[in-house]
Design a protein around this motif. Structure first.
Motif, mmCIF file in Angstrom:
data_model
loop_
_atom_site.group_PDB
_atom_site.id
_atom_site.type_symbol
_atom_site.label_atom_id
_atom_site.label_comp_id
_atom_site.label_asym_id
_atom_site.label_seq_id
_atom_site.Cartn_x
_atom_site.Cartn_y
_atom_site.Cartn_z
ATOM 1 N N GLY A 316 -60.628 -24.813 10.755
ATOM 2 C CA GLY A 316 -59.787 -25.789 11.443
ATOM 3 C C GLY A 316 -58.321 -25.451 11.292
ATOM 4 O O GLY A 316 -57.519 -25.625 12.212
ATOM 5 N N ALA A 320 -55.635 -24.787 14.222
ATOM 6 C CA ALA A 320 -54.417 -25.582 14.384
ATOM 7 C C ALA A 320 -53.203 -24.660 14.485
ATOM 8 O O ALA A 320 -52.321 -24.839 15.338
ATOM 9 N N ASP A 324 -50.658 -24.228 17.706
ATOM 10 C CA ASP A 324 -49.207 -24.430 17.653
ATOM 11 C C ASP A 324 -48.465 -23.248 18.260
ATOM 12 O O ASP A 324 -47.550 -23.407 19.063
ATOM 13 N N GLU B 222 -51.208 -29.690 6.394
ATOM 14 C CA GLU B 222 -51.629 -30.324 7.645
ATOM 15 C C GLU B 222 -51.035 -31.722 7.745
ATOM 16 O O GLU B 222 -50.699 -32.183 8.827
ATOM 17 N N LYS B 248 -46.299 -25.709 8.200
ATOM 18 C CA LYS B 248 -46.812 -27.038 8.553
ATOM 19 C C LYS B 248 -47.392 -26.951 9.951
ATOM 20 O O LYS B 248 -46.651 -26.645 10.892
ATOM 21 N N VAL B 249 -48.675 -27.171 10.108
ATOM 22 C CA VAL B 249 -49.243 -27.147 11.452
ATOM 23 C C VAL B 249 -49.183 -28.525 12.094
ATOM 24 O O VAL B 249 -48.959 -29.523 11.417
ATOM 25 N N ALA B 259 -55.496 -30.322 13.255
ATOM 26 C CA ALA B 259 -55.166 -30.613 11.859
ATOM 27 C C ALA B 259 -55.753 -31.960 11.451
ATOM 28 O O ALA B 259 -56.324 -32.112 10.370
#
Lengths: 707, 707
Positions: A316, A320, A324, B222, B248-249, B259
């Motif tokens: 996951g 993610a 992005d 996340e 940071k996603v 996320a």
């Protein structure tokens, strides 16, 4: 007319003037490379100091050669170059490469030398590459005529590829060659153009596009001199379905300064370059690795698609992360339809994801056959143009048979990203699946590639490059020229535009207050009065514009005040009178401008106008011609597009009428052709949808005539 | 209060519950790693099936251990976890790592299990990591408690480094560890937090920041659950000069979706995350390689600087390319002062460049000592914060002694990019010069790092997190609460703001047309009338606002019409009356808003207001408190800043007054604290410079009270 560059790029025989047995020397390296790589043509070393070099007969001078070679490689000093070229030409040698620096890049004396070189080449018709160039490598015939150690140190490829590399910098040439080889790019030609005294970037491009062994051309460009040839060649490459990839420096002011200083190249407007390359369907590379990666992707030629991807991972977090980064690059990640999700869910546990990004979870390896089925389901989905698979190496290894199977059944692109140590790269590549080993590079390359694929479907179509003049436009140009003017006044500008079908505001010209009063009555209220003079471009600044005129009385006094203000502020201006127009109530206003770019010719700019558009640089640009469909693309490209499209309950503007007006402006500009320097409609007022558009003000400048 | 995580991260003894002799199993891998890497503490395998494993005594259960271990590693199924934890706790084991999946990430049954786990940990005070986590690696003590093959396959480091890695994803943890090791990052701890049932990301961070062996923390996030602890910890890290790097996603909607689905983490507003991390001086990583590169750069800790670089190359093309890419990233490339250029020109030929980028040309290697002198000259230049050197490997090799010499004499950062095959990497690194081998990665990492260095000088300063209430604000809140309202009406909102020093428009409230007429006379013309009601937030839409009122007569009829419109359109609204204000003539208008973010608490947003600001998303955000200096930074950050600053001959707005007003809004919001849900001044009208600012409209909402 296209010259045949075969003697230069694919020579059957090569004379090396200033040949040396020392591969560390400029005259020694090409000879060493030709021998190392087994060039099958004849090689003629020329140097009066030797009788043989590396087992080859060495000739004292070009005159002594048994016959004319196809190509002379000049490894001699700048000051000896032109004399040597003349002797080569006399011998019947049709082409030459000049290594020497010390020409245009090196002060006035060098410039004079280069002028002499150019004049000789032009007069003789000899094909001369350089000067100040590193030479070429032909991997088809092993005709290595370069003094670059990269061709010695990088292991020779098993067989040539189909990607030609043309660069204006020797250092970039060597670096991209090396990075590309590492990524698995197969080159056929490597060309460094140097100072381009006689042979310009686009001329190489033209030859390469027609060359059968070339399927893709990658170029490094500091500046183009022959924009028209470039545009023509790019169009031809599209016809032949040969991708072009360009690394163009000069986006930033510092980059531009460096590029200009480096090759004294014509700068051109960087924003126009950007818009033009995109419009023409050229892939734009950002750096050396990105360029190599795009060449690599372009080798997987049978794949077609758009920019809507499915991301398949076993994590996951990685899903993610990729989402992005792809989103940053404008790649779409559509939510999959419910039936596709349901099929996926049958094999993916609850803690996995099925909506896209898809997290198949590590669990999937335990289920024989499910992964192949899942891939097939996603590939069949009409909302998806390509799959990006992201997995640790060991999992990629395990899933490879299923990926290969899926790739065999689809025309959609499947690309893989390996977080490390997959052993299956070659198997995947043979199945048409490119493999990346780093997320950043993968996302940058795939995004550029997918946008390019998407753009190919619609962006550019060949359109007539000329338009017919109207009688009215001919009249106006003649009048302006006869009066030794270059600027058209507002009424002339609008009349000209109207003759091409641009809707202009209903208007009249008054020369005194009484006329203004009666004309205002006829036009209707509220109306606007503006000073009319070919010498006054910025009317508001001098008090030359009055809005919200509500009566004939007001019109008369406004006329008087405007004329007085103009006489006071600009006593030398020729005053034609005062222009009266009905004051338009608009849903939106556009600026539509045409300017002449030194490289690409007439270029159109469209934006919302106003100070914020300027600050946010929110405009769309295209090389002419622009038809209504392209105008629509331009408007949709604006970040402010929602304002035209009924954003937050606003009245939608008449975009159809706007696009027709924009196309008509393009037509007018093309018809004027070389006569035109600048044309601007500002504002083009858009009424509510269905109610039309109208050019409220227009500015036109003809090109100054040579005295 | 900070808990001591030492037993968890640096245990002196480790019990492995569910231990196995098979390193391919979850209970076997940590044991194998502990033995492989030579962990010096005691290891207690626990498994009723065996009496010894790999030469260690194996215990049938936790109760049989000779004494309490520091840490229990639970390699058992989810349903057995809580029972096992209870037995560990009873034995006196203070900390545990739970590997098992099947908790909150896996449906309702899993959620119930996780709740039980949380409750036990909270009640017992036991330190429990996970569940659903990959475990830890302590490279200082070789306490490897992870079931990750990366620690087996990546060669063990010669000695531990000082970078701690904490991630919310096991896959990311393994991948960043591996990429970082390749780039030369020295880790001390590697931590995967998993579901964070009892121990949240920021709590690990807090412990690591205080840990002496940790000089830098890199995290993958996340979602943060404890924003307050995070902010406090980051402030502490700044005090200790320990860089924080976060990947940071969730920037994109798809990334956020992934996320959220992945760890069921609190989403928070992604724009607030972005603004907050920047404000707090956290380096933000974009992908795995970028994160590793930032860790690598952070290891060169003694270097200080800003974002103005000199680019030194031996190729104009590479200089142009780097300039473009660094400019894309907002790094400055100042033109060097004339005297510096003159010094450089003495050794650089005409065809080289001296203005910056600097093209020293290949020639420089022939001039003994010149390169060192040139480097020294550039490093001494006050306009330059860092040097980026870009050269082919063989040249870098040759120039290394001079680079090392220059690095020894400066505190400014020198970084090198090698186009290939330099052999000097280690020598350069030892001299404090980081080396990259790819332009794209180098530019991305150096840009982030230099911006971070630049920002550290000014962005953030500890400020009081609370402000005192005013008597007037207390009154208003009490009144509103007593009437069971949450919304303040406009007059209440402005009165509240005024009590904190926000300048508000001079105004009065009329309840009937006669009052309106006399009040208008007193306020002056032109004036504005607006409906005043706690129930009407969008006044314009219901015809509740009238502008340009020029006489008492007009004021009276406007008042009547407004009240009638409000009664007609919103018959249930409580009408307080009609608000009269002098109509302000402004140089610019701002929107100043405060909202409550679920992670970071009260957050301020400043922008120009209006539809274009919204479309272009041109706002600046900060966590409170915002003082006047920070407000100034926020305004300068807006792309529309020139509009406040006298762009194109416009009148400059009173930015000083604006900043004071913004700081006062921040003070008001902080004073209200938990009472406040939302506060907005829109517009804050700015008069011309020196003439002040005034809040024309204000909206405030209190937090709803629990029933």
């Amino acid at each position: 007319m296209m010259r045949d560059l075969r003697p230069l790029i694919s020579p059957d025989s090569i004379a090396i003037i200033g040949a040396s047995s020392n591969p560390g020397r400029v005259g020694g390296m090409p000879l060493a490379l030709l021998l190392q790589h087994g060039y099958a043509g004849r090689i003629y070393p020329i140097n009066p100091k030797y009788t043989d070099i590396s087992g080859l007969t060495c000739y004292p001078d070009v005159e002594s050669l048994p016959g004319p070679a196809d190509l002379a490689v000049l490894a001699i000093a700048a000051e000896d170059v032109v004399a040597s070229l003349k002797r080569c030409h006399a011998k019947g040698i049709p082409a030459a490469i000049v290594f020497a620096a010390g020409f245009a890049e090196a002060g006035d004396a060098g410039k004079a030398l280069q002028d002499e070189l150019e004049q000789f080449a032009a007069a003789s018709g000899m094909i001369v590459a350089g000067p100040n160039c590193m030479g070429f490598a032909n991997l088809n015939t092993h005709a290595y005529t370069a003094f670059a150690s990269v061709f010695k140190n990088t292991p020779p490829p098993a067989q040539p590829g189909n990607t030609a590399l043309v660069t204006q910098s020797g250092n970039v040439c060597a670096a991209v060659y090396s990075v590309g080889r590492k990524q698995g790019v197969g080159y056929n030609y490597v060309i460094n153009t140097g100072n381009e005294a006689c042979l310009e970037f686009s001329e190489y491009l033209e030859w390469l596009v027609e060359d059968e062994s070339t399927h893709c051309v990658a170029g490094y460009v500091e500046g183009l001199r022959d924009g028209a040839r470039f545009v023509r060649t790019v169009a031809r490459a599209r016809e032949l379905n040969k991708p072009l990839i360009l690394l163009k420096v000069g986006d930033s002011s510092k980059g531009q300064e460096a590029a200009a200083s480096h090759t004294a190249s014509l700068a051109g407007d960087q924003r126009v370059y950007k818009a033009a390359l995109r419009q023409l369907g050229v892939m734009r590379a950002d750096d050396l690795a990105h360029m190599a990666d795009l060449c690599y992707l372009a080798q997987f030629r049978h794949k077609t698609g758009g920019k809507r991807i499915a991301i398949v991972t076993i994590s996951g977090a990685l899903g993610a992360l990729l989402s992005d980064r792809f989103s940053d690059h404008g790649v779409e990640i559509p939510t999959l339809p419910a039936d596709v999700q349901a099929t996926l869910r049958a094999g993916i546990p609850d803690y996995g994801m099925v909506s896209n990004p898809i997290d198949i979870t590590g669990n999937v390896v335990n289920q024989q056959g499910f992964f192949a089925e899942a891939l097939g389901t996603v590939l069949d989905c009409a909302e998806v143009d390509a799959i990006v698979m992201y997995a640790p190496g060991y999992l990629l290894d395990r899933l490879t048979p299923e990926l290969v199977e899926a790739a065999g059944k689809t025309d959609k692109l499947i690309a893989a990203i390996d977080t490390g140590n997959a052993t299956v790269r070659e198997t995947l590549e043979q199945a048409g699946i490119p493999v990346f080993t780093e997320t950043g590079r993968a996302v940058a390359a795939l995004s550029s590639f997918l946008h390019w694929q998407d753009g190919r479907r619609a962006t550019w179509r060949p359109m007539p490059q000329r338009a017919a003049m109207t009688a009215s436009a001919l009249d106006i140009v003649e009048t302006v020229r006869s009066k030794k003017r270059v600027a058209l006044d507002e009424a002339e500008g609008k009349k000209l535009l109207a003759s091409f079908g641009v809707p202009v505001a209903h208007e009249a010209v008054a020369t005194n207050p009484a006329e203004a009063a009666s004309m205002a009555q006829r036009i209707g209220f509220p109306c606007v009065l503006k000073i009319l003079s070919p010498d006054i471009l910025h009317k508001t600044e001098i008090g030359g514009v009055r809005l919200n005129i509500g009566s004939a009385q007001e019109a008369a006094s406004a006329c008087e005040e405007i004329l007085a203000a103009a006489r006071a502020k600009m006593p030398d201006a020729r005053l034609t009178g005062v222009l009266l127009q009905r004051q338009e109530k608009s849903a939106a206003e556009l600026l539509v401008g045409v300017t002449r770019d030194p490289v690409f010719g007439l270029v159109m700019t469209v934006g919302l106008g106003g100070i914020l558009t300027e600050l946010y640089q929110d405009v769309a640009q295209r090389i002419l011609p622009v038809d209504a469909a392209m105008a629509q693309e331009m408007l949709r490209e604006l970040r402010a597009w929602p304002l035209l499209d009924g954003y937050r309950g606003r009245q939608p503007a008449d975009v159809t009428a706007a696009c027709q007006a924009i196309a008509a402006v393009s037509e007018a500009a093309l018809a004027l052709g070389p006569e035109l320097s600048e044309l601007e409609v500002n504002p083009l007022m858009l009424r509510a949808a269905g109610e039309g558009a109208v050019a409220v003000d227009a500015l036109a400048m003809l090109t100054p005539r040579e005295k």
